[in-house]
Write a protein that holds these residues in place. Structure first.
Motif, PDB file in Angstrom:
ATOM      1  N   TYR A  58       0.830  -1.083   0.006  1.00 27.56           N
ATOM      2  CA  TYR A  58      -0.035  -0.102  -0.024  1.00 27.56           C
ATOM      3  C   TYR A  58       0.952   1.142  -0.119  1.00 27.56           C
ATOM      4  CZ  TYR A  58      -3.493  -3.429   1.379  1.00 27.56           C
ATOM      5  OH  TYR A  58      -4.490  -4.457   1.529  1.00 27.56           O
ATOM      6  N   ASP A  60       1.899   4.692   1.499  1.00 25.15           N
ATOM      7  CA  ASP A  60       1.846   5.295   2.809  1.00 25.15           C
ATOM      8  C   ASP A  60       0.546   6.110   3.267  1.00 25.15           C
ATOM      9  OD1 ASP A  60       5.417   5.997   3.321  1.00 25.15           O
ATOM     10  OD2 ASP A  60       4.331   4.138   3.256  1.00 25.15           O
ATOM     11  N   LYS A  63      -2.301   3.265   4.143  1.00 25.77           N
ATOM     12  CA  LYS A  63      -1.733   2.122   4.914  1.00 25.77           C
ATOM     13  C   LYS A  63      -2.726   2.239   6.094  1.00 25.77           C
ATOM     14  CE  LYS A  63       2.363   1.082   3.991  1.00 25.77           C
ATOM     15  NZ  LYS A  63       3.833   1.191   3.976  1.00 25.77           N
TER      16      LYS A  63
END
Length: 114
Positions: A58, A60, A63
């Motif tokens: 993912y 950041d 996430k």
């Protein structure tokens, strides 16, 4: 192969949406598939990836809020989005993680606004 993204819409900040990416053929078992997004005036960015073996990754910025999953039997990849923010507003696309890419299609619009 054609990819059709769907499930977008208007949602309030903090809300959730689930996007679907349906393929016209069985491509997910052999390819890493990603969700991308493009906001007005911005370049397309990588959001999430699921590999053929199930490994996920993912950006950041998403996430802990977004989850990518795959149903090979249905030739469909999903993106569950929670705790949505205004900065998530964009057109969302699905495609292979690496080139050569399939046709990008129209994507699905996600708008996060109160």
């Amino acid at each position: 192969v054609q990819l059709q993204a769907s499930g977008g819409g208007l949602v309030q900040p903090g809300g959730s949406l689930r996007l679907s990416c349906a393929a016209s053929g069985n491509i997910f078992s052999a390819n890493a598939i990603s969700w991308y997004r493009q906001a007005p005036g911005n370049q397309r960015e990588l959001v999430a990836t699921i590999a053929s073996g199930g490994w996920t990754d993912y950006a950041d910025s998403v996430k802990g809020r977004f989850t990518i999953s795959r149903d090979n039997a249905k030739n469909t990849v999903y993106l569950q989005m929670t705790s949505l923010k205004s900065t998530d507003t964009a057109v969302y696309y699905c495609n292979k993680r690496f080139p050569p890419y399939f046709s990008w299609g129209q994507g699905t619009q996600v708008t996060v606004s109160s």
